[in-house]
Design a protein around this motif. Structure first.
Motif, PDB file in Angstrom:
ATOM      1  N   TRP A   1      38.795  42.456  43.009  1.00 45.49           N
ATOM      2  CA  TRP A   1      37.677  41.503  42.868  1.00 45.49           C
ATOM      3  C   TRP A   1      37.518  41.073  41.418  1.00 45.49           C
ATOM      4  CZ3 TRP A   1      33.333  41.630  39.858  1.00 45.49           C
ATOM      5  CH2 TRP A   1      32.407  40.613  40.090  1.00 45.49           C
ATOM      6  N   GLU A   2      37.492  42.033  40.500  1.00 44.12           N
ATOM      7  CA  GLU A   2      37.231  41.705  39.094  1.00 44.12           C
ATOM      8  C   GLU A   2      38.307  40.786  38.525  1.00 44.12           C
ATOM      9  OE1 GLU A   2      37.904  41.981  34.895  1.00 44.12           O
ATOM     10  OE2 GLU A   2      38.998  43.363  36.182  1.00 44.12           O
ATOM     11  N   GLN A   3      39.560  41.072  38.829  1.00 45.33           N
ATOM     12  CA  GLN A   3      40.644  40.275  38.268  1.00 45.33           C
ATOM     13  C   GLN A   3      40.768  38.914  38.946  1.00 45.33           C
ATOM     14  OE1 GLN A   3      43.217  41.392  35.593  1.00 45.33           O
ATOM     15  NE2 GLN A   3      41.161  42.170  35.221  1.00 45.33           N
ATOM     16  N   MET A   4      40.737  38.887  40.269  1.00 45.20           N
ATOM     17  CA  MET A   4      40.959  37.617  40.967  1.00 45.20           C
ATOM     18  C   MET A   4      39.739  36.704  40.914  1.00 45.20           C
ATOM     19  SD  MET A   4      44.082  37.579  41.698  1.00 45.20           S
ATOM     20  CE  MET A   4      44.009  35.981  42.507  1.00 45.20           C
TER      21      MET A   4
ATOM     22  N   SER B   1      29.837  35.460  42.481  1.00 48.46           N
ATOM     23  CA  SER B   1      28.407  35.627  42.788  1.00 48.46           C
ATOM     24  C   SER B   1      28.149  36.855  43.652  1.00 48.46           C
ATOM     25  CB  SER B   1      27.873  34.386  43.496  1.00 48.46           C
ATOM     26  OG  SER B   1      28.548  34.183  44.731  1.00 48.46           O
ATOM     27  N   ALA B   2      29.205  37.431  44.215  1.00 47.69           N
ATOM     28  CA  ALA B   2      29.056  38.604  45.093  1.00 47.69           C
ATOM     29  C   ALA B   2      29.421  39.870  44.337  1.00 47.69           C
ATOM     30  CB  ALA B   2      29.932  38.446  46.329  1.00 47.69           C
ATOM     31  N   ILE B   3      28.867  40.018  43.152  1.00 47.97           N
ATOM     32  CA  ILE B   3      29.165  41.192  42.339  1.00 47.97           C
ATOM     33  C   ILE B   3      28.722  42.462  43.076  1.00 47.97           C
ATOM     34  CG2 ILE B   3      26.987  41.046  41.054  1.00 47.97           C
ATOM     35  CD1 ILE B   3      28.554  41.989  38.586  1.00 47.97           C
ATOM     36  N   ASN B   4      29.582  43.479  43.038  1.00 45.21           N
ATOM     37  CA  ASN B   4      29.303  44.782  43.660  1.00 45.21           C
ATOM     38  C   ASN B   4      29.111  44.685  45.172  1.00 45.21           C
ATOM     39  OD1 ASN B   4      29.376  46.105  41.119  1.00 45.21           O
ATOM     40  ND2 ASN B   4      27.257  45.510  40.729  1.00 45.21           N
ATOM     41  N   LYS B   5      29.869  43.790  45.814  1.00 46.76           N
ATOM     42  CA  LYS B   5      29.783  43.657  47.264  1.00 46.76           C
ATOM     43  C   LYS B   5      31.045  44.180  47.964  1.00 46.76           C
ATOM     44  CE  LYS B   5      25.710  41.733  47.316  1.00 46.76           C
ATOM     45  NZ  LYS B   5      25.528  40.303  47.506  1.00 46.76           N
TER      46      LYS B   5
END
Length: 980
Positions: free
Chosen positions: A437-440, A482-486
C-alpha cells in the motif's frame, strides 16, 4: 417485486430433448454477444449452480426465457440493449464511451413473458465481463473459485430490490495485471503435469483468475515458454483476445516476440540471423520483429519497445559509452515505431506501447549532465514509460511534476517474486500489504496510473497480495492514499470472501491473525533471506520473542487445520496454511539454529536439544511441500519446488541447510548463569567473572525479568538461590539440572517497588557446583511522573523510541493552504509502525512548509550523542541519490542530512544490505544537555518513512541486534512483563 433467484425456480426447470420447460431459461444468450462474453456467462452460470445446487439454463430465444431473466450485452454490440435503451428501460448514455464500466439494473417487463430482469450492460467487452462476475460476487462467489477451488456458501435464495441500480466506476489504472515469471521448477512442472504445457487449456484458468480479480493485462510465462506458439500455435493469443485480456511482454521482449522465440529461430541460415545484435544483425532482428507484429498485432496488446541483451542483460558491452547506448536505443525505438506503423496501425498514437526503464535502461532515459537521454524524445511520444521497483518492493525514480505531462503516461513494474541479487525469493508469498500500500499508493500519487504489473512468479500462494494489488489498481479511491491504515479491513474482507461458511466469525479472526502475523514476520526478513546469523540469539530477547510469536501462530494454523472439513481443507491449505506454516517453520528453524550455535559455543547442553528441534523443522519443511504436492489429488504438484533454504549467493548454487552444533558434556557437574536479554554469563568461579548485572528494573515500567541457569555437563548439578532484599523475589530458590532431560531452568525475577524504600540496588546469589555467581540488580523507583507524558528517560545508557511515540506531531501549511502532516502507518515497521509525511509527492522546506515530529527525552549527562534513525529502505524518487530529512536537537541549528550513504545507488552494497534487512539506518551527531531535551525530525524529501530512533552517548552503541533495541521507558508507558 424483487428480482429473485432461488433453488426452487432452478430446480423446477428441466430439459427434455434440448428444450426447456414452460418455466423457461434464466440467462438470455444473445447471438450477437462477443464469444468471450458468452464463455464468461457460462462460468457465471456454473457459479450459480455452485451457490444454489442446480444449474440455470440459457436460451438464445427470448420467448424461451422464464418470468425472471438475466440479460447481458455490450454497448453497440447488443440489439437487446439498444431496444431497452430506446424504450427508456435503461439509460446507456451513463456508460457509453467509458472504459470497462458496467450497468447493473433490475427492470420490469423488458419484453413479453419476462416479468423481472437483471440487466448487465457493459460499456465494452471487459465491462460486460466485469458485470457478469459482479453477479457472482454478489452471490458470494470468490474470485478464486476456479483457481483455488474456493467453494461458495450454499443459498436458498438471492434477491435484489425492484429499483436496484449500480453503475461501476472506471478502473483507476488503465492496464492492471501480473507477470508469470521464474516459472521453473514450480509453475513449469505444475503446468506440464496438469495441462501438458504452457497452452490455452492452462491459460484459460489464468485469464479467468485475472478477469475475476478485475485485471486486464498479462505478461505470460517466458523462461522456456513461447506464448504465441504453445497454444498450440496462436491458440493462447486468440483465447486472450476472445476474453479481452490485453497481452504484453516483459521489459526485454519487444514487438510481440517472446524471449525464447529467437533461440529457436536463429541460425546461420535463418532469415533472422544468428546474433541478438542490432548493430551486427540489423536486418535479421528487424525481420524478427516485423514477423512478430504481423502475427500478433491484430490482437489487443501493449507492445513493448526498446531492446536489452539476451537473457535479460545489457544491450551493449561494458566498453560502450552512455552516449553510444542512448543512440543505439533511440535508433531501435525509431525502427520499431516504423514497423508498428507499417504492420499494426498507421496512426501510431492509438497503439499502446511501453518502454521499461529497467536496470541499465533507466540511465539511458535520463542521460547525464553532458549527455542528453531519451526523455522528451519524439520516439517516446505516447509511449507508456514503465518505471520499476528495485526488485524488492521499493520504488525507484518517480515522475517529477514536469515529467507527469508526458502524453503516454507511466507504468510500474513491481515484485512479489524475484530471481536475482542480492538473494532471490521465489518460493511462497512473503509480501506485506502495508508495504505494498505505502509504495504503490505513492506511485499513483506521483502520476503512475496507466499500467501496473506485478511479478507473481508462479502465482500460487501469491493470491492474497495479488488480490490487494489488483483491487488497489481497480479502485484507488477506495483503497489508496485516502484509505490509510485500511489494509487490515481489506484482509478481513478477503478472508470472508474465501471462508464464509467454512469458519465461524471467531475463527476467521484467527485466520486474520495468521495472515497478518506471518506476512509481518516475512516482511522483517523474507524466508529465503534467513540464516543463523540474522536475529541476535540473546540480545533484547529478540529471538525468544520472535519464536514465541511464531509458535503462537503455528498453533493457530494447526487449530484451524483440525477444524476445517475435508471439502474445504485444500483451499485453506493452499491459500493460508501452506504459505503461513512454510514461512513460519523456516523462520523458526533458522532462529533455533542461531540459538544452537550460540549455546554450543558456551558449552550449554541445551544446544543438543535445539539441534533436535532444528532437524524437526527441516523434516516439517519437506513434509509440507510433499503435502502441498499431493493434496486435492495433486492439484498443486510442482508449485513447492523452488529452493528456499540457506542461500549463500543470489541463486540456489551452494545453498546450505542449517548446520546443527552438538556439545560434548563437561567431565564434572557445571552450571552457567545467563542474564536474559543480554550476553552476560558466569560459572561463578572466584578467579573468573563472578558478577553479572540485571538492569531491566531501571525502567519503571518493568516488573518482571529473568535469568537462566544452564547445564554444561550431563551430570546432576544442584543450585541454590538467595535474595538479600525483600523487594526482590525469584520464582525458584533451588533446583537441579541433569544436562539430559533437564538442561536449563529459567528463573523469573519480580520486584515490589512499594517496599524498596530508598534502595536502588540488590543482589541475587546463585550457588553452583563450581562457585557462586552474584547477580547485581539495579532498580529505579522513580516513575518520572513530574515529566510530561511521552517523555523518554535514559535509564540504561541509551534511549529507543518507536517513531509513532512522538511528543508532538506538528503540521505545516503550504502556500496553497494545504496541510502537510506526518501520519502513522500502523503495523508498517519491523517492530511497531512507521511515520510518513503526506502529501507523499511533496518536497518540504524546513521552517516554511515542512511538518515535523518532536520527541522529548531525558539524559543523565550532557555531551555528544549519536542519533540513529531506522527507516524503511526507500530509494530516492529522483535520480540524484539523496533522501533528506531535517534534524534539530534543542536550540541547535536544523541540520539537513542525506539519510543515504554518499553515492548510494540501487545494486550497490548499501542497497543490498537494506533490502535484505528491510531497513536503512542513518547515524547523526547531536548535542544533548543534562536533563530534558527535545529532538525534531523534519520531512524534506518524499519517501522518508521513519520507524525507530535510538539515542546513545557517542561511541557507546547499544548491544547489537536485528530489530534494534526494544523501546525504552517513557512517561505514561504501561507496565511490561518479559514473558518466557
Amino acid at each position: 417485486m424483487e428480482f429473485v433467484i432461488n433453488q426452487q425456480m432452478l430446480k423446477s426447470v428441466s430439459v427434455t430433448d434440448g428444450h426447456t420447460s414452460i418455466l423457461g431459461s434464466l440467462f438470455y444468450a444473445e447471438k450477437e454477444a462477443f464469444s468471450g462474453v458468452k464463455r464468461i456467462a457460462k462460468k457465471v452460470m456454473h457459479d450459480v449452480e455452485l451457490v444454489f445446487g442446480y444449474a440455470p439454463q440459457a436460451s438464445t430465444d427470448r420467448t424461451k426465457l422464464g418470468r425472471t431473466a438475466i440479460l447481458y450485452g455490450t454497448v453497440d454490440y447488443s440489439p437487446m440493449l439498444h431496444e431497452l435503451d430506446e424504450k427508456k428501460r435503461i439509460d446507456l448514455s451513463e456508460i457509453k464511451g467509458k472504459r470497462e464500466v458496467f450497468l447493473f439494473q433490475v427492470i420490469n417487463d423488458p419484453f413479453e413473458g419476462v416479468e423481472k430482469a437483471l440487466v448487465i450492460a457493459g460499456s465494452d467487452k471487459r465491462g460486460t465481463i466485469y458485470g457478469l462476475f459482479h453477479l457472482s460476487e454478489l452471490l458470494g462467489v470468490s474470485p478464486l473459485v476456479d483457481w483455488s477451488d474456493v467453494k461458495p456458501r450454499r443459498k436458498d435464495s438471492f434477491s435484489l430490490s425492484e429499483n436496484y441500480q449500480y453503475i461501476s466506476k472506471e478502473p483507476s489504472v488503465r492496464y492492471r495485471g501480473f507477470f508469470i515469471n521464474d516459472e521453473w521448477p514450480a509453475f513449469g512442472n505444475w503446468t506440464m503435469k496438469n495441462f501438458g504445457g504452457f497452452n490455452a487449456e492452462m491459460y484459460d484458468h489464468v485469464f479467468e483468475l485475472l478477469l475475476r480479480l478485475k485485471g486486464n493485462y498479462l505478461w505470460p510465462a517466458m523462461w522456456s515458454a513461447r506464448f504465441s506458439d504453445d497454444g498450440p500455435g496462436l491458440a493462447n493469443a486468440e483465447l486472450a483476445d476472445e476474453y479481452g485480456v490485453v497481452m504484453g511482454a516483459s521489459h526485454h521482449e519487444p514487438c510481440l516476440r517472446y524471449g525464447e522465440e529467437y533461440k529457436y529461430l536463429r541460425g546461420e541460415n535463418s532469415k533472422y540471423g544468428d546474433a541478438w545484435n542490432f548493430i551486427t544483425n540489423r536486418e535479421g532482428i528487424i525481420k524478427f520483429w516485423e514477423d512478430g507484429l504481423k502475427r500478433s498485432g491484430k490482437f489487443e496488446n501493449v507492445i513493448t519497445v526498446g531492446m536489452r541483451g539476451e537473457q535479460d542483460t545489457s544491450i551493449m558491452g561494458k566498453e560502450a559509452t552512455l552516449a553510444d547506448n542512448i543512440e543505439l536505443l533511440r535508433e531501435v525505438i525509431k525502427t520499431q515505431n516504423q514497423l508498428i506503423k507499417e504492420n499494426v496501425n498507421s496512426n501510431l498514437s492509438v497503439v499502446p506501447r511501453m518502454l521499461a526503464l529497467y536496470k541499465e535502461v533507466e540511465p539511458f532515459f535520463y542521460g547525464s549532465e553532458n549527455t542528453p537521454g531519451l526523455m522528451n524524445s519524439e520516439e517516446l511520444e505516447n509511449v507508456i514509460l514503465m518505471l520499476c521497483d528495485d526488485n524488492h518492493g521499493n520504488l525507484r525514480t518517480l515522475p517529477t511534476k514536469e515529467m507527469r505531462n508526458h502524453k503516454g503516461g507511466y507504468g510500474m513494474y513491481y515484485h512479489f517474486d524475484y530471481h536475482g541479487g542480492p538473494i532471490s525469493y521465489e518460493w511462497i508469498n512473503s509480501s506485506y500489504l502495508p508495504k505494498i500500500w505505502e509504495q504503490m499508493s505513492m506511485a499513483y500519487d506521483f502520476g503512475v496510473r496507466d499500467l501496473w504489473i506485478v511479478n507473481v512468479g508462479d502465482i500460487a500462494t501469491q493470491e492474497f497480495p495479488l488480490s490487494f494489488f489488483l483491487d488497489l489498481a481497480y479502485d484507488f479511491e477506495k483503497w489508496g492514499t485516502s484509505a490509510i491504515n485500511k489494509t487490515d479491513i481489506y484482509t478481513m474482507q478477503w478472508i470472508q470472501k474465501q471462508f464464509v461458511g467454512v469458519f465461524s466469525e471467531d475463527d476467521m479472526k484467527k485466520v486474520f491473525e495468521l495472515l497478518t502475523g506471518y506476512t509481518k514476520i516475512a516482511h522483517n526478513r523474507r524466508p529465503e533471506h534467513m540464516n543463523a546469523d540474522i536475529y541476535h540469539p540473546v540480545n533484547y530477547l529478540e529471538t525468544h520473542h520472535t519464536l514465541q510469536q511464531i509458535d503462537y501462530l503455528l498453533d493457530i494454523a494447526d487449530d484451524l487445520y483440525k477444524f476445517v472439513d475435508s471439502k474445504n481443507l485444500p483451499t485453506y491449505f493452499s491459500l493460508v496454511y501452506y504459505p503461513a506454516v512454510g514461512n513460519l517453520n523456516l523462520q523458526k528453524m533458522w532462529l533455533l539454529t542461531g540459538k544452537n550455535h550460540y549455546d554450543a559455543k558456551l558449552g550449554k547442553m541445551e544446544a543438543n536439544r535445539l539441534a533436535d528441534q532444528i532437524r524437526e523443522c527441516l523434516k516439517r519443511d519437506r513434509e509440507l511441500v510433499e503435502q502441498y504436492h499431493t493434496i486435492d489429488n495433486g492439484k498443486w504438484y510442482g508449485m513447492g519446488l523452488s529452493e528456499h533454504i540457506g542461500f549463500t549467493r543470489w541463486n540456489e548454487d551452494e545453498c546450505q541447510n542449517p548446520i546443527p552444533m552438538h556439545v560434548l558434556p563437561a567431565n564434572k557437574p557445571r552450571l552457567v548463569v545467563s542474564v536474559d536479554g543480554t550476553d552476560q554469563q558466569s560459572e561463578g568461579s572466584a578467579w573468573h567473572k563472578n558478577k553479572v548485572y540485571l538492569n531491566d528494573f531501571l525502567q519503571p515500567d518493568i516488573e518482571e525479568a529473568s535469568f537462566t541457569i544452564s547445564s554444561l555437563s550431563d551430570m546432576n548439578a544442584d543450585f541454590k538461590i538467595t535474595c538479600e532484599k525483600q523487594w526482590l523475589m525469584c520464582s525458584k530458590m533451588n533446583g537441579s539440572l541433569d544436562g539430559k532431560e533437564k538442561t536449563m531452568e529459567v528463573i523469573t525475577v519480580t520486584i515490589d517497588r512499594s517496599t524498596m524504600n530508598d534502595d536502588t540496588e540488590g543482589s541475587i546469589v546463585v550457588e553452583m557446583p563450581c562457585g557462586i555467581c552474584t547477580i547485581i540488580v539495579n532498580a529505579s523507583k522513580n516513575d518520572f511522573s513530574e515529566l510530561p507524558n511521552m517523555t523518554f528517560v535514559e535509564t540504561n545508557g541509551y534511549i529507543s523510541i518507536e517513531a509513532e511515540h512522538y511528543f508532538l506531531n506538528k503540521e505545516a501549511t503550504n502556500q496553497q493552504g494545504n496541510v502537510n502532516r506526518f501520519q502513522v502507518l500502523q503495523g508498517y515497521g519491523k517492530t511497531l509502525s512507521a511515520m510518513k509525511a503526506f502529501p507523499t509527492t511533496e518536497y518540504f522546506t524546513v521552517e516554511k512548509d515542512a511538518p515535523y515530529l518532536e520527541y522529548h527525552f531525558v539524559v543523565q549527562e550532557a555531551g555528544v550523542y549519536e542519533l540513529e534513525l531506522y527507516r524503511q529502505p526507500s530509494n530516492p524518487v529522483s535520480k540524484d541519490s539523496t533522501l533528506y530529512c531535517g534534524i534539530q536537537a534543542n536550540e541547535d541549528d536544523i541540520n539537513i542530512v542525506n539519510t543515504l550513504p554518499e553515492g548510494y545507488r540501487v545494486d550497490d552494497n548499501n542497497w543490498a544490505v537494506g533490502v535484505l534487512d528491510n531497513i536503512h539506518r542513518h547515524c547523526s551527531i547531536i548535542n544533548c544537555k543534562e536533563g530534558l531535551n527535545f529532538l525534531r525530525i523534519y520531512a524534506v524529501s518524499p519517501g522518508f518513512v521513519l520507524e525507530k530512533l535510538v539515542i546513545y552517548p557517542e561511541g557507546k552503541k547499544p548491544a547489537n541486534s536485528y530489530l534494534g533495541p526494544t523501546e525504552t521507558y517513557y512517561v505514561g508507558k504501561c507496565l511490561t512483563k518479559y514473558n518466557r
